[in-house]
Design an enzyme around this catalytic site. Structure first.
Site, PDB file in Angstrom:
ATOM      1  N   LYS A 189       0.841  -1.192   0.000  1.00  0.00           N
ATOM      2  CA  LYS A 189       0.000   0.000   0.000  1.00  0.00           C
ATOM      3  C   LYS A 189       0.881   1.248   0.000  1.00  0.00           C
ATOM      4  CE  LYS A 189      -3.933   1.636   2.819  1.00  0.00           C
ATOM      5  NZ  LYS A 189      -4.715   1.341   4.053  1.00  0.00           N
ATOM      6  N   ILE A 192      -7.112   8.070   3.476  1.00  0.00           N
ATOM      7  CA  ILE A 192      -6.928   6.630   3.780  1.00  0.00           C
ATOM      8  C   ILE A 192      -8.079   6.096   4.638  1.00  0.00           C
ATOM      9  CG2 ILE A 192      -5.097   4.929   4.229  1.00  0.00           C
ATOM     10  CD1 ILE A 192      -3.073   7.028   4.540  1.00  0.00           C
ATOM     11  N   SER A 215      -9.561   1.066   2.541  1.00  0.00           N
ATOM     12  CA  SER A 215      -8.622   1.946   1.899  1.00  0.00           C
ATOM     13  C   SER A 215      -7.532   1.237   1.103  1.00  0.00           C
ATOM     14  CB  SER A 215      -7.984   2.851   2.957  1.00  0.00           C
ATOM     15  OG  SER A 215      -7.162   2.108   3.824  1.00  0.00           O
ATOM     16  N   ILE A 231      -7.707  -0.008   9.855  1.00  0.00           N
ATOM     17  CA  ILE A 231      -8.069   0.618  11.133  1.00  0.00           C
ATOM     18  C   ILE A 231      -9.567   0.481  11.403  1.00  0.00           C
ATOM     19  CG2 ILE A 231      -8.466   2.967  10.292  1.00  0.00           C
ATOM     20  CD1 ILE A 231      -6.951   3.956  12.824  1.00  0.00           C
ATOM     21  N   GLY A 290     -11.387  -1.616   8.687  1.00  0.00           N
ATOM     22  CA  GLY A 290     -11.785  -2.588   7.673  1.00  0.00           C
ATOM     23  C   GLY A 290     -10.986  -2.438   6.388  1.00  0.00           C
ATOM     24  N   SER A 291      -9.927  -1.662   6.415  1.00  0.00           N
ATOM     25  CA  SER A 291      -9.234  -1.249   5.188  1.00  0.00           C
ATOM     26  C   SER A 291      -8.460  -2.355   4.481  1.00  0.00           C
ATOM     27  CB  SER A 291      -8.289  -0.081   5.495  1.00  0.00           C
ATOM     28  OG  SER A 291      -9.014   1.119   5.608  1.00  0.00           O
TER      29      SER A 291
END
Lengths: 544, 544
Positions: free
Chosen positions: B137, B186, B212, B233, B235-236
């Protein structure tokens, strides 16, 4: 019923009477007889309360060796429990070290364990701490006992649920039999409060027993317990370990379950967290307890644990030890300097050890933030607890200045966190760049000091701020040659000078223990214990 | 030079041009050719850029199997790296999934690894991830690359130090070759920003790729990477895994090093912490990465890690699985309901598994606090970052309502912490009382939804709030039989109804993946992976 509305004096008088009533009459000593003595260490074996076998059980072993005797059925759990209850009763009458006494329940449990063992002779394996008496600081909840933490407002409010650690220790087979004294607020270096009064240091009653786990310190020094558990947010395990000549291990946050401990902070306070750990008469006993805990499923007991398991790590063949003689804030007093140098010299003489002199960067700013972390919302919540029963602040609270710590804002709090993160990076780099396994340093600038003079925690608090595990190893005691020297040696300003002047020479400080502190990497508690065991064998090997 | 003072449009135009220039000319496709297709999954192997072997390398294996091929020298690291660079280039041209491209450096490193291996043929053991391409990422720092996180103000400011995880992965032998797109802030479910634009979902370009970590989602779905690392944080990792039909593992906080990740929070913000973890095409690849990381000395790389080591735990012979079909806030849409029930039915048919229907207590209040934790000081710091270059908020920021979260005070923050501690106790008790090994539940109330409609994280965020590890297991995709049903089925008020109405039937949602989420005990990441591997073998076994 808690103590709301009643005056603290009548609460304390009632509570002390109840406590006294928990000691069997035949275990009472004539404490006045020892009023003039400053060193009480021999009284438990000379006072006539313990018989010969009980003296042997409580005097001749550490917890590890005692466990072997219990496992080998040399003594029953009941014999062992009675012996330690007796010795704890004596220790208490000498030093005022206990808050809650539940000898009766402990002996009942001991009989139960013995019965279970008899009834399944080829039965299941004994639990890791089968039959071992363990004492706990007052702040751990034990069902049916108060957790007053020395505050009148919390007296007569027995716990309905065990702290996670108490529940775990019981499941591991331990015998819980008493809880121990601590300072009002659980924050000072004098274990003194308006409910139970002050705990004395059995090495030298003119000096503080230390705090906040000072009751454990005095109890274990008198061998009324071989293994106790304290908590440490800035030095509260290590300071009384130093003062009482004990081993004391401040584990990394959450490794030892801390859930359900009454710590008096505003609920939800975060930042620098209190952590639990053993105090003992040998370093291997610290390992015994840490191993038993870390091998168990702590996470089933406590939603706040950090699940670092015991790994059975091998001891490293070569060790690199950083030496920090002086923290740049408080100049070590003559006996501390001497015993640190003595320990360092012993390590330097060993092939397997390389020493690297180090200094601690940025400690001044760090220590200021540590103090702020102790009361990020200020101290009104303490005053509110005192006011419930009209109790005054104890003198040592003035000495440490806790009540004048001002609160901060959320933005200020996050700024403290950000500074702490930067410091954490810097210190990890210090450890890694120097490829050290641990740091050897003093526990404080001084030994135990006279009552109500313990002023700060600059040598211990850094490791709470960074959450590094740290262990106290006793070295010796104040020697006749440890003369006071001129205050001009105090290099770091008026605060340092004031502290330095406290040491007036070996007369007042006779028999005061000295110690060193060994510090390892964050959450590498097991590796630190391995290192400490090796260092202890060098520092204390010849005495044993 | 960062983008201060310049207009975001010119910064973005320059940055996109630079990015485009990093793709070798012979790897360019005629992307317009695929403008009308909504499912792009087959394009990488039909577009003619990859040769037959490259198609095989990138299509036929998961990372675990590919590593074996590399180790067995079936293919060189260079061959593998070139193949994935090519496929990532194609994936990017189709979905706009990459932010930073450094194929050249990756291929150089691959050659270096091959050379080193040739030069020490009987030499040392290969490192655990030797030669495996891994995508990250954008928020991970990689030396020499921007970490813009899609914000114009951070463009043209290449990192001078690797994030801890990037440094660790390189030491483990991995090849880093690209970074992937994410939403402005994000924080949203649409990986869209003013610098790079929006990442498309290659299963169905009408739907969001999720956020994200949506760039990873699209890239791995097209097999331009087999193993990527995201952060989570609320569900990213899991939301884009659901949207793109992938496995995605949200580790417990700190188990995977998160130090040096740009997360845009105000420095020092604490509370609910972001955590890093793998996204992959197989569950065993999640285990591969977690094992490699947990077996290494993460604590030497990062002062913020939680040192939970890999233990080689055995898989339990009997599993008890809690079933949570509906979280009491958002009613699952028809395809989610169907695939959850399908998965639950498969588990119920297995002797080794016992299922226990559960409901999640107090989630409404918890979710409100979770949202507050996302911005405890409010959101001015985001606005300030936008204002530096005049960039507007992306539409999905409105949808999730982040910019209207109000800050709190230190007292309010500690009150949130206290409520969270209570919830943590309650949920641990829920797990322990029911003796469950894990919970099976949806990842969200719906599949990927149309652009800019992803509104919340009620199914995923609870586990961030409690810091429980959670993994996404794909089930299947929207079926022709998954008809939309009446909004009357939405039981939990207007917000639920609005979300429920989004599902209009299989036409618009064709090929949208469905998935389930499996949740384990805090910091028991290894045990959860074992459980998830077993459950996946039942849920997806027959397809393989």
């Amino acid at each position: 019923m808690t103590g709301y509305g009643k005056d603290y004096r009548s609460i304390a008088a009632d509570k002390q009477r109840q406590r006294q009533d928990k000691i069997p009459e035949q275990w009472l000593i004539d404490a006045q007889k020892y009023d003039k003595a400053t060193n009480l260490l021999q009284v438990p074996v000379t006072c006539g309360i313990l018989n010969e076998v009980e003296c042997q059980i409580t005097s001749d072993y550490d917890a590890t060796a005692l466990l072997e005797k219990i496992q080998g059925e040399v003594w029953s759990v009941e014999q062992v429990t009675v012996a330690f209850c007796k010795r704890a009763a004596v220790a208490h009458q000498l030093t005022n070290c206990l808050t809650e006494i539940f000898f009766y329940e402990a002996i009942e449990r001991a009989r139960q364990l013995d019965r279970e063992r008899r009834e399944s002779p080829n039965g299941k394996a004994l639990r890791p701490l089968h039959g071992l008496p363990i004492s706990l600081k007052d702040s751990f909840h034990i069902v049916g006992q108060d957790t007053s933490t020395g505050l009148a407002c919390f007296v007569n409010d027995p716990a309905e649920q065990n702290s996670a650690l108490a529940a775990l220790l019981l499941d591991l087979g331990a015998i819980l039999y008493c809880k121990t004294n601590l300072p009002q607020t659980i924050m000072t270096g004098d274990s003194d409060n308006n409910v139970f009064g002050r705990t004395l240091n059995p090495h030298n009653t003119n000096l503080t027993a230390g705090g906040s786990t000072g009751g454990e310190g005095a109890l274990i020094a008198l061998r009324g317990s071989l293994l106790g558990v304290g908590t440490d947010i800035a030095g509260s395990i290590r300071i009384p370990s130093l003062c009482n000549g004990l081993y004391g291990f401040r584990g990394s946050v959450g490794v030892v379950p801390h859930g359900g401990v009454r710590d008096l902070a505003v609920p939800g306070t975060d930042g620098v967290r209190s952590t639990a750990g053993p105090m003992a008469t040998s370093i291997r006993d610290c390992q015994l307890l840490m191993k038993a805990i870390m091998e168990s499923e702590t996470w089933r007991y406590d939603s706040t644990v950090v699940s670092v398991p015991w790994r059975g790590l091998r001891v490293r063949e070569k060790l690199r030890i950083g030496l920090v003689e002086d923290n740049g804030i408080d100049t070590p007093s003559p006996p501390i300097r001497r015993s640190f140098n003595e320990a360092a010299r012993l390590l330097q003489g060993i092939n397997e050890i390389e020493v690297i002199p180090l200094s601690l960067p940025g400690l001044g700013d760090i220590y200021q933030d540590l103090v702020r972390y102790m009361a990020p919302l200020g101290t009104e919540h303490y005053s509110e607890l005192f006011n419930r029963t009209g109790e005054p602040a104890i003198p040592s609270l003035d000495t440490i200045g806790l009540m004048s710590v001002e609160g901060t804002t959320l933005k200020g709090f996050f700024e403290m966190n950000a500074r702490r993160q930067e410091a954490a990076k810097k210190y990890l780099q210090l450890f890694c760049d120097n490829r050290i396994d641990a740091i050897l340093m003093p526990v404080a600038a001084h030994t135990a000091v006279p009552w109500d003079k313990w002023a700060n925690a600059t040598y211990t608090g850094l490791w709470n701020y960074l959450d590094y595990p740290a262990v106290v190893i006793p070295v010796d005691k104040v020697q006749d040659t440890d003369l006071a020297d001129d205050v001009v040696h105090a290099k770091y300003g008026p605060g340092d000078a004031e502290l330095y002047k406290l040491y007036t020479g070996p007369e007042l400080y006779s028999d005061a223990p000295t110690a060193v502190q060994v510090v390892g990497y964050r959450q590498m508690d097991e590796a630190l214990l391995n290192t400490a065991i090796f260092l202890d064998s060098i520092i204390n090997g010849q005495k044993q």
